[in-house]
Design a protein around this motif. Structure first.
Motif, short mmCIF file in Angstrom:
data_model
loop_
_atom_site.label_atom_id
_atom_site.label_comp_id
_atom_site.label_asym_id
_atom_site.label_seq_id
_atom_site.Cartn_x
_atom_site.Cartn_y
_atom_site.Cartn_z
N HIS B 35 -4.61 -5.00 -4.79
CA HIS B 35 -5.30 -4.14 -3.83
C HIS B 35 -4.45 -2.95 -3.38
N VAL B 36 -3.14 -3.01 -3.56
CA VAL B 36 -2.28 -1.93 -3.02
C VAL B 36 -1.48 -1.19 -4.08
N ASP B 37 -1.47 -1.69 -5.30
CA ASP B 37 -0.79 -1.01 -6.39
C ASP B 37 -1.82 -0.16 -7.12
N ALA B 38 -1.64 1.15 -7.09
CA ALA B 38 -2.67 2.06 -7.61
C ALA B 38 -2.95 1.79 -9.09
N ASP B 58 -1.99 6.08 -1.00
CA ASP B 58 -0.74 5.87 -0.26
C ASP B 58 -0.95 4.63 0.62
N ALA B 59 -0.81 3.44 -0.03
CA ALA B 59 -1.18 2.18 0.62
C ALA B 59 -0.08 1.67 1.55
N ARG B 60 0.05 2.35 2.69
CA ARG B 60 0.94 1.90 3.76
C ARG B 60 0.24 2.22 5.06
N SER B 61 0.62 1.52 6.14
CA SER B 61 0.01 1.78 7.44
C SER B 61 0.16 3.28 7.75
N GLY B 62 -0.96 3.95 8.01
CA GLY B 62 -0.93 5.38 8.29
C GLY B 62 -1.14 6.25 7.07
N ASP B 88 1.54 -6.57 4.15
CA ASP B 88 1.79 -7.34 2.93
C ASP B 88 2.23 -8.76 3.28
N PRO B 89 1.59 -9.82 2.77
CA PRO B 89 0.44 -9.86 1.86
C PRO B 89 -0.81 -10.40 2.54
N VAL B 90 -0.99 -10.14 3.82
CA VAL B 90 -2.05 -10.85 4.56
C VAL B 90 -3.28 -10.01 4.93
N ARG B 91 -3.11 -8.69 5.12
CA ARG B 91 -4.26 -7.94 5.64
C ARG B 91 -4.15 -6.45 5.35
N ILE B 92 -5.31 -5.86 5.10
CA ILE B 92 -5.45 -4.41 5.00
C ILE B 92 -6.60 -4.00 5.92
#
Lengths: 168, 168
Positions: B35-38, B58-62, B88-92
Motif C-alpha cells: 500500500h505504500v511502495d509506489a 509520497d506515502a508519509r504523514s503529510g 507503518d505497519p498498522v494504519r493509513i
C-alpha cells in the motif's frame, strides 16, 4: 454598517457532519488571506486569551500544517492536518486532528468556502464531516463553537485593522 | 489453505460512511508495503485490465499522491489526495478524490487498518467517510466494489509471488 456577528451552527441529530456559517465585513481576498497566510493566521486562530504557535503551515494543495494553542498557564493543545485543496480565494479542503484525544486517528474533513456578499462583505461556510456521530458530538461538546467564535472575533479586528491601512 | 476471498462491504442506508473488509494470505508487513511502495502499488491498484500510472506518491504523514488508471482504449481516470497519517505497519489515513466528476471538491476520508491474523494472514479494513449520503451512494453505484475487488485479486497474486521469493 451594523451586522449580526456570531456563528450559525447546523448539526442535525444523528448525522456525521456539521456546518458553521459566519459573515465578515471585509472583501473575500482579505478573509481568504487570513486563512492561508501563517503570520495572519497566528494573529486570530485561537480561543480567548490563548496564544498560537505555528509549527508547520504549507497552505497549498498537497501541503500540511501543525499548530499549537497555548493557554495562560502554558498548557498546550496541538492540531495537525493536510491541505487536500487550496483554491485561492474560494475554497480550502483540509483534514484536522486534535492531538490531545486519548487515541490518535480521530480525524475530520473540513471544506471551507469563501463567498462574495454585497458591500465588500464575505460569507465563510465550514462544512466538517467526522468519522462517526460520536466524534462529531464530542467535538461540539468540547466547546468548539465558543473557541471558533473567539477566533472569529479576533479575525474581525484583524480585518478591520488591515482595511484601515488600505481601504477597499 | 483455502480461504474465502471477496470483500465484505458494510454500508447502512442513509449514512455517510462505508466499510470494506478483506483478508489476505500474507503477513501484515508485506500487505502494508503493497500500500505504500509506489512500485508495488502500481502492480495491483487498478480495476481489471486497466494500467496504472503514478504521477506522485509520497506515502508519509503529510505527503500527497496522484495516480491515473488507464483503460484498454487509453481512457484515463485520475485520483488524488493527501496522507494525513502513515503509521507503518498498522494504519493509513488519507483523503481521496476522483478527478472525473462534474465538479471538484467531492472528497472522502479513508482510514485503512492492517490487522494481524493467525497463520501469517492479514485483515485490511477500510473505513471511508463521505461529505454526504449522496456522495457515498454515488461512489457505491460507480462500481467501486468491483473495481476494488479486481485490485485485491491482483494484490493476492503479487503477495503470492513475493512470498514465493522469500517465504515467511
Amino acid at each position: 454598517m451594523t451586522t449580526t456577528k456570531g456563528i450559525t451552527l447546523v448539526a442535525e441529530p444523528g448525522k456525521y457532519d456539521l456546518t458553521m456559517i459566519r459573515e465578515f465585513d471585509a472583501p473575500r481576498e482579505l478573509v481568504f488571506k487570513a486563512h492561508v497566510d501563517a503570520t495572519w493566521l497566528a494573529r486570530w486562530l485561537s480561543p480567548g486569551d490563548y496564544d498560537m504557535r505555528i509549527d508547520k503551515f504549507d497552505a497549498r494543495s498537497g501541503g500540511a500544517y501543525r499548530y499549537i494553542h497555548i493557554g495562560p498557564e502554558g498548557e498546550e493543545y496541538a492540531f495537525h492536518g493536510t491541505f487536500h485543496e487550496v483554491s485561492d480565494p474560494v475554497r480550502i479542503i483540509q483534514t484536522f486532528e486534535f492531538e490531545g484525544l486519548p487515541e490518535t486517528g480521530h480525524v475530520c474533513l473540513d471544506s471551507i468556502s469563501f463567498e462574495i456578499l454585497a458591500n465588500n462583505r464575505t460569507r465563510v461556510t465550514t462544512h466538517s464531516v467526522f468519522q462517526s456521530v460520536d466524534d462529531r458530538d464530542g467535538m461540539i461538546q468540547s466547546g468548539m463553537e465558543r473557541g471558533v467564535n473567539d477566533g472569529y472575533e479576533k479575525l474581525d479586528e484583524l480585518l478591520e485593522r488591515e482595511l484601515a491601512k488600505s481601504p477597499v
